[in-house]
Design a protein around this motif. Sequence first.
Motif, PDB file in Angstrom:
ATOM      1  N   ASP A 167       0.837  -1.213   0.000  1.00 54.37           N
ATOM      2  CA  ASP A 167       0.000   0.000   0.000  1.00 54.37           C
ATOM      3  C   ASP A 167       0.865   1.253   0.000  1.00 54.37           C
ATOM      4  O   ASP A 167       0.581   2.222  -0.707  1.00 54.37           O
ATOM      5  CB  ASP A 167      -0.908   0.027   1.239  1.00 54.37           C
ATOM      6  CG  ASP A 167      -2.042  -0.971   1.126  1.00 54.37           C
ATOM      7  OD1 ASP A 167      -2.525  -1.454   2.171  1.00 54.37           O
ATOM      8  OD2 ASP A 167      -2.438  -1.284  -0.020  1.00 54.37           O
ATOM      9  N   LYS A 184       2.354   1.632  -3.402  1.00 54.66           N
ATOM     10  CA  LYS A 184       1.314   2.032  -4.353  1.00 54.66           C
ATOM     11  C   LYS A 184       1.090   3.540  -4.285  1.00 54.66           C
ATOM     12  O   LYS A 184       1.025   4.222  -5.313  1.00 54.66           O
ATOM     13  CB  LYS A 184       0.013   1.281  -4.050  1.00 54.66           C
ATOM     14  CG  LYS A 184      -1.141   1.596  -4.998  1.00 54.66           C
ATOM     15  CD  LYS A 184      -2.471   1.176  -4.445  1.00 54.66           C
ATOM     16  CE  LYS A 184      -3.009   2.224  -3.505  1.00 54.66           C
ATOM     17  NZ  LYS A 184      -4.294   1.941  -2.892  1.00 54.66           N
ATOM     18  N   ASN A 185       0.990   4.071  -3.050  1.00 54.06           N
ATOM     19  CA  ASN A 185       0.784   5.514  -2.887  1.00 54.06           C
ATOM     20  C   ASN A 185       1.968   6.309  -3.442  1.00 54.06           C
ATOM     21  O   ASN A 185       1.793   7.341  -4.090  1.00 54.06           O
ATOM     22  CB  ASN A 185       0.568   5.866  -1.407  1.00 54.06           C
ATOM     23  CG  ASN A 185      -0.737   5.325  -0.863  1.00 54.06           C
ATOM     24  OD1 ASN A 185      -1.633   4.958  -1.621  1.00 54.06           O
ATOM     25  ND2 ASN A 185      -0.846   5.241   0.458  1.00 54.06           N
TER      26      ASN A 185
END
Lengths: 387, 379
Positions: free
Chosen positions: A355, A358-359
């Motif tokens: 995550d 991804k950001n």
Amino acid sequence: MSVFKTFFSITKSNMVAILIYLGVALAMCIGLSLSTGGTTYSFESVKVKVAVIDEDESEVSKALVSYLEEVEDLVEAPADNDSLQDALFFGEIQYLLTIPEGFEKAVEKDEDVKLNSTSSPNSYNGAFVDMKIEGFINAFRSYKALGIDNKEALSKASANLSKEAATETYVPDNSEKRSDSFKYFFYFSGYGIMTVLIHCIASIMVVFNQPDMIKRMNCSALSVKKRNLYIVAGNLIIMFVAFILFVGIITGFNLNELKGNAVAPYMFINLLMFAIFCMALGYFVGTFAKHDGHIAIFSVSFSMILSFLGGIFVPAEFFTKGMQVFSKFIPTTWYTSNVDMLFGIKSMTGDMLPDFLKNIGVIAAFTVAVLGIAYSISARRAQEAEA
Amino acid sequence: MFWHIYKYRVKSLLKTKMSVFWAFIYPILLGTLFFVTFGNSINKNSIETIDVAIVKETESEKNDSFVEMMEKVEFEDGKRIFNILNLDLKSAEGKLEDESIVGIVRLGDEITLEMGKSGLGASILKEFADEYTRSFELIEDAATIDFTRIQDVIDVNENRKEYVEEVSLGGEKIDTEAQYFYALIGMACLFGSFIGMVLGKDIQAVNSPIGARKTVSGTKRLTLMMGDLAAAVSIHFVGLLLVVTYLKYILKIPVFSQPLPCIAVVFLGCVMGVELGQFASCVAKGSEGMTIAISLAISLGSSALSGLMSPDLKRLMDRVAPIVSRLNPSSAIADCFYSLSIYSDYTRFAKSLTILAVEAVVLVVLSFFAVRRNKYVSV
């Protein structure tokens, strides 16, 4: 090399303005961050500043005042109405209670009596104080119904009011208690670094993008590739200096929070990625701004809009549902998402790493997109200059 | 001569894109941004139903009664306060971790709350649980003192009276989100400094050819300055009135409750903003970039301290540096609007307006003295 030197001589000539922007950005970052409070994973009741005007001066009214002194922050009430208004307006008093004469007698006889309360205009804790006062009086009435005297009834009422439901704070396994201002330093650093980098880089790029400058550079022996490389290198140095300054500020004010903090490197990587995006934004503004006035318009507009929509000034949880969806198209949202995810955890886990990456990837994608648009504008301008 | 200067300055400013942007477009843009960000919450008074998980560890009458009460309690508008989810402990803790619920109520021999982060919902849950615990303990205690009178105690508990009545010292409550819009109007007033910068540039021979022509003309410096100032304030004032009209009638934000005093505040705010820019331009002997930097630093800094980005900063300033807070022009503008909304008398309003007026006059005088007898050997 002369392009590189020119880059920094333009920086030097704008140094006073750059320092002013930097100073303001740093001051706002520090002020905004320090003005927030609270600690993660700690549920605490907030004590309200209460002032009491006791016109009854009876056993019951004094017991009520003592109770309020225990559960809230009792302050002295000014004598005149003007001072009272000022104290309420500026938050020196958040709740004012007036106990009328004859209060004790009215409660004993079960007659109607009203205690006047006034809350500070921007405080919403008044309702909780009302509940505590009414709880006290009703507890006293309940014990009085047993036929016992005032003193015993007040004593039992106070004892009853000290009871509460057992409360535990849930602390997830991979979590750490942190001061909220640590998070807000990263939040507001995002705004500060955006303001500084857009101004600095745009004001330099405006000079390089002037038609005469482009023509002169095209006539030189320096290849386009090398020229662009020097410009990129100059931008990266400016970006890195700004980044280091903000890291220094965060570190200086949050040394305790950073000691042994295993996720701190990830938070700084997040800030670095965002700084690179801001550098790209500054480059973009520099391609079409013509002078300092234009730069001011775009830098203030971009930094305010992206900060508000990205959840820096107002948390995204207060947005409408539609706005929460729209904010996914704002790069700042992904930056604040990473800050929220990393804040208050002990270490990066295998579940969280994808995550986080991804950001970071989304911010990188926005950076590439902005640079792409800026490059196409400047390439077209170079062609027009040649024609 | 004054009207000649006024007329041509108005024409010139209306053709300057920067002036039009700061006076008209930017405040509307930011106001719209605030409105879409906060939604229509400014006109709503209700709190949303609170999601709570209940974990039953033991069966008892006390626990059943507690759950029954939680299901029944309502807000004033009839909406249920709690939305109850019956879960096992692990699932409940998962929901608490991802903040889908505000807390867990474990019903064992005692009622125990497991809370996550602080917030209004968590506070309401805590208060409800505490009140239930106290009522239960009170009845038990009363039974041990005198069981024969227990019904009287129950009657008093069930027929609780309201003793506290909220009154104002003269006005009404204010919505927290309205603070942002007041600070926005303050910032919009101060961004008139960008228009003021144009005036400052055009009155100094070293800064522009127009400045050189004005310096050699026979017109008095004061007439030149006042004509330019009147034109700039007129444009900025009209722009801000349009902004306020947009906020009040299109976005339905509760501002400008009393038109005449509010117009006075906006007018003085415009004078303040324009003069700030003119003063910065007259005093800062540097490039346009530096003058913009100074204007922006003062306007943004002042707006931040008045609560534009975070109301907490304004409260901190009120506590830590009250003099700075009182003298901050953006705070003075926001305080004027506050006072008009909250208090029925004009004492507070008059104080803030006086501070604003004095600051504006001081800046006009200082700007005039900064350019008054400028002479140039060479430009």
